[in-house]
Design a protein around this motif. Structure first.
Motif, PDB file in Angstrom:
ATOM      1  N   TYR A 103      -1.418   9.231 -12.611  1.00  0.00           N
ATOM      2  CA  TYR A 103      -0.902   8.646 -13.853  1.00  0.00           C
ATOM      3  C   TYR A 103      -1.159   9.567 -15.045  1.00  0.00           C
ATOM      4  N   PHE A 104      -0.251   9.485 -16.024  1.00  0.00           N
ATOM      5  CA  PHE A 104      -0.401  10.249 -17.264  1.00  0.00           C
ATOM      6  C   PHE A 104       0.004   9.370 -18.449  1.00  0.00           C
ATOM      7  N   LEU A 105      -0.844   9.307 -19.445  1.00  0.00           N
ATOM      8  CA  LEU A 105      -0.499   8.629 -20.692  1.00  0.00           C
ATOM      9  C   LEU A 105       0.298   9.617 -21.540  1.00  0.00           C
ATOM     10  N   THR A 106       1.605   9.576 -21.427  1.00  0.00           N
ATOM     11  CA  THR A 106       2.444  10.495 -22.193  1.00  0.00           C
ATOM     12  C   THR A 106       2.305  10.229 -23.684  1.00  0.00           C
ATOM     13  N   LYS A 107       2.157   8.959 -24.032  1.00  0.00           N
ATOM     14  CA  LYS A 107       1.812   8.572 -25.402  1.00  0.00           C
ATOM     15  C   LYS A 107       0.475   7.847 -25.333  1.00  0.00           C
ATOM     16  N   LYS A 108      -0.462   8.230 -26.201  1.00  0.00           N
ATOM     17  CA  LYS A 108      -1.830   7.727 -26.101  1.00  0.00           C
ATOM     18  C   LYS A 108      -1.935   6.218 -26.242  1.00  0.00           C
ATOM     19  N   ASP A 109      -0.950   5.589 -26.944  1.00  0.00           N
ATOM     20  CA  ASP A 109      -1.010   4.140 -27.110  1.00  0.00           C
ATOM     21  C   ASP A 109      -0.497   3.398 -25.878  1.00  0.00           C
ATOM     22  N   GLY A 110      -0.072   4.145 -24.856  1.00  0.00           N
ATOM     23  CA  GLY A 110       0.395   3.520 -23.619  1.00  0.00           C
ATOM     24  C   GLY A 110       1.837   3.080 -23.653  1.00  0.00           C
ATOM     25  N   SER A 111       2.580   3.393 -24.719  1.00  0.00           N
ATOM     26  CA  SER A 111       3.977   2.968 -24.798  1.00  0.00           C
ATOM     27  C   SER A 111       4.883   3.788 -23.879  1.00  0.00           C
ATOM     28  N   THR A 112       4.404   4.951 -23.436  1.00  0.00           N
ATOM     29  CA  THR A 112       5.099   5.733 -22.411  1.00  0.00           C
ATOM     30  C   THR A 112       4.084   6.216 -21.386  1.00  0.00           C
ATOM     31  N   ILE A 113       4.348   5.910 -20.129  1.00  0.00           N
ATOM     32  CA  ILE A 113       3.475   6.316 -19.027  1.00  0.00           C
ATOM     33  C   ILE A 113       4.331   7.024 -17.985  1.00  0.00           C
ATOM     34  N   THR A 114       3.868   8.165 -17.509  1.00  0.00           N
ATOM     35  CA  THR A 114       4.570   8.852 -16.431  1.00  0.00           C
ATOM     36  C   THR A 114       3.685   8.886 -15.190  1.00  0.00           C
ATOM     37  N   THR A 115       4.330   8.932 -14.042  1.00  0.00           N
ATOM     38  CA  THR A 115       3.605   9.016 -12.780  1.00  0.00           C
ATOM     39  C   THR A 115       4.199  10.128 -11.919  1.00  0.00           C
ATOM     40  N   SER A 116       3.359  10.715 -11.086  1.00  0.00           N
ATOM     41  CA  SER A 116       3.790  11.744 -10.154  1.00  0.00           C
ATOM     42  C   SER A 116       3.153  11.453  -8.801  1.00  0.00           C
ATOM     43  N   SER A 117       3.987  11.365  -7.769  1.00  0.00           N
ATOM     44  CA  SER A 117       3.493  11.030  -6.428  1.00  0.00           C
ATOM     45  C   SER A 117       3.850  12.117  -5.425  1.00  0.00           C
ATOM     46  N   LYS A 118       2.923  12.398  -4.514  1.00  0.00           N
ATOM     47  CA  LYS A 118       3.153  13.335  -3.422  1.00  0.00           C
ATOM     48  C   LYS A 118       2.639  12.740  -2.118  1.00  0.00           C
ATOM     49  N   MET A 119       3.277  13.115  -1.016  1.00  0.00           N
ATOM     50  CA  MET A 119       2.825  12.647   0.288  1.00  0.00           C
ATOM     51  C   MET A 119       1.407  13.121   0.550  1.00  0.00           C
ATOM     52  N   ASN A 120       0.596  12.249   1.136  1.00  0.00           N
ATOM     53  CA  ASN A 120      -0.809  12.579   1.387  1.00  0.00           C
ATOM     54  C   ASN A 120      -1.194  12.027   2.762  1.00  0.00           C
ATOM     55  N   MET A 121      -0.776  12.747   3.818  1.00  0.00           N
ATOM     56  CA  MET A 121      -1.007  12.284   5.185  1.00  0.00           C
ATOM     57  C   MET A 121      -1.433  13.440   6.082  1.00  0.00           C
ATOM     58  N   THR A 122      -2.327  13.155   7.014  1.00  0.00           N
ATOM     59  CA  THR A 122      -2.706  14.129   8.029  1.00  0.00           C
ATOM     60  C   THR A 122      -1.693  14.077   9.172  1.00  0.00           C
ATOM     61  N   LYS A 123      -1.747  15.068  10.039  1.00  0.00           N
ATOM     62  CA  LYS A 123      -0.839  15.116  11.183  1.00  0.00           C
ATOM     63  C   LYS A 123      -1.039  13.899  12.086  1.00  0.00           C
ATOM     64  N   ASP A 124      -2.295  13.499  12.302  1.00  0.00           N
ATOM     65  CA  ASP A 124      -2.575  12.339  13.144  1.00  0.00           C
ATOM     66  C   ASP A 124      -2.032  11.052  12.520  1.00  0.00           C
ATOM     67  N   GLU A 125      -2.123  10.940  11.205  1.00  0.00           N
ATOM     68  CA  GLU A 125      -1.596   9.747  10.531  1.00  0.00           C
ATOM     69  C   GLU A 125      -0.081   9.679  10.676  1.00  0.00           C
ATOM     70  N   ILE A 126       0.589  10.822  10.606  1.00  0.00           N
ATOM     71  CA  ILE A 126       2.040  10.846  10.779  1.00  0.00           C
ATOM     72  C   ILE A 126       2.405  10.422  12.199  1.00  0.00           C
ATOM     73  N   LYS A 127       1.651  10.916  13.178  1.00  0.00           N
ATOM     74  CA  LYS A 127       1.890  10.516  14.573  1.00  0.00           C
ATOM     75  C   LYS A 127       1.801   8.998  14.727  1.00  0.00           C
ATOM     76  N   GLN A 128       0.734   8.420  14.203  1.00  0.00           N
ATOM     77  CA  GLN A 128       0.541   6.975  14.323  1.00  0.00           C
ATOM     78  C   GLN A 128       1.649   6.202  13.624  1.00  0.00           C
ATOM     79  N   MET A 129       2.129   6.713  12.491  1.00  0.00           N
ATOM     80  CA  MET A 129       3.212   6.069  11.769  1.00  0.00           C
ATOM     81  C   MET A 129       4.503   6.067  12.593  1.00  0.00           C
ATOM     82  N   ILE A 130       4.818   7.209  13.197  1.00  0.00           N
ATOM     83  CA  ILE A 130       6.038   7.307  14.008  1.00  0.00           C
ATOM     84  C   ILE A 130       5.977   6.331  15.175  1.00  0.00           C
ATOM     85  N   ILE A 131       4.866   6.323  15.879  1.00  0.00           N
ATOM     86  CA  ILE A 131       4.718   5.440  17.042  1.00  0.00           C
ATOM     87  C   ILE A 131       4.841   3.977  16.625  1.00  0.00           C
TER      88      ILE A 131
END
Length: 301
Positions: A204-232
């Protein structure tokens, strides 16, 4: 001089503490309040572009002992998909199911979603609408049944309409109510699962300090084993007869498939704490299927 320096240090410490504390997102809740938004979404799936839009309606329907009931519904659905576009119609099935459906949510006084009040009703409406839409599709395009068998589609829809998944869609996914009740500070992070079942890390990022604008940035965060379990797990739900074969060949599959996902979103808030505009750009590469989505939601009244 010494006293002046101590005062300056004290002020800096107070400012630092305020920054670390961040801003709490709180939407004004009052029985009878109504908010209507226009949503526009453009999806690019494997090089094919699908556009659709709808009105999103939020009504603070009742005061509860410890919060509020908020009724959410979708109306005025539009799209660029024509009847001869089989793939486009399949993509839109899940979106069209929402039209005419009212989801009643329980929130706290800040508008944070705590629970679902009419899960059985939502599931019944969803499955009834799904059957109508799917029958219409298969009547016009019998070949679509070979692309995506009815039972596989039904299993996906049934999973989407579970109480847990419905709640997740408003508590974790990017939407009008998602940030309500959260204490947001720049650099704060959390994990969530996206619509493809991939585990993500959101910052999360407070683009404006009063909180009237907030931006978010998301990235995948998985290990190879977690991906395997998800597929199965996904194969076991959608195509249980194929599960054993997938388990035996999962390592070979992992060498051929790529998995990646990201999202950037910007939330703008009005003085009453409700969203005035929300924009999000998402990319998803799961099991060889690449999807890029641009979404915007704008307050109409």
């Amino acid at each position: 001089m010494k006293k002046t320096m101590m005062t300056i240090v004290a002020c800096l410490l107070i400012a630092a503490a305020a920054t670390a504390q961040g801003v709490k997102v709180s939407a004004k809740m009052e029985k009878g309040m109504k908010k209507t938004y226009q949503s526009e979404i453009v999806m690019n799936v494997g090089g094919k572009e699908v556009k659709f839009g709808a009105k999103q309606n939020y009504v603070v329907a009742d005061r509860l002992p410890d919060g509020y009931r908020v009724d959410c519904s979708t109306s005025d659905f539009t799209s660029n998909v024509t009847d001869d576009d089989v793939m486009g119609m399949l993509i839109l099935l899940g979106q069209q199911m929402n039209e005419g459906m009212t989801v009643s949510l329980k929130t706290d006084d800040d508008g944070k979603v705590l629970g679902l009040l009419n899960g059985d009703e939502v599931r019944q409406h969803g499955m009834d609408t799904f059957d109508v839409l799917l029958n219409r599709l298969f009547e016009k395009h019998p070949e679509a049944a070979q692309m995506m068998p009815r039972e596989a589609l039904k299993a996906q829809v049934t999973a989407q309409l579970s109480d847990d998944n419905l709640l997740q869609s408003v508590q974790e996914f990017t939407n009008i109510l998602a940030l309500n009740g959260r204490q947001i500070m720049t650099g704060s992070q959390e994990e969530h699962v996206n619509t493809s079942g991939l585990k993500m890390q959101r910052t999360y990022f407070l683009t404006k300090k009063d909180g009237s604008t907030i931006t978010t940035s998301s990235k995948m965060n998985m290990t190879k084993d977690e991906i395997k379990q998800m597929i199965i797990a996904q194969i076991e739900k959608a195509m249980p007869e194929q599960a054993e074969m997938i388990k035996q060949n999962i390592d070979m599959m992992m060498g051929q498939l790529t998995f990646d996902a990201s999202e950037k979103a910007t939330y703008d808030f009005g003085p009453d704490g409700w969203i005035t505009s929300l924009k999000a750009e998402t990319t998803n590469d799961a099991m060889g299927q690449k999807t890029a989505t641009t979404a915007s939601v704008t307050l109409l009244k």
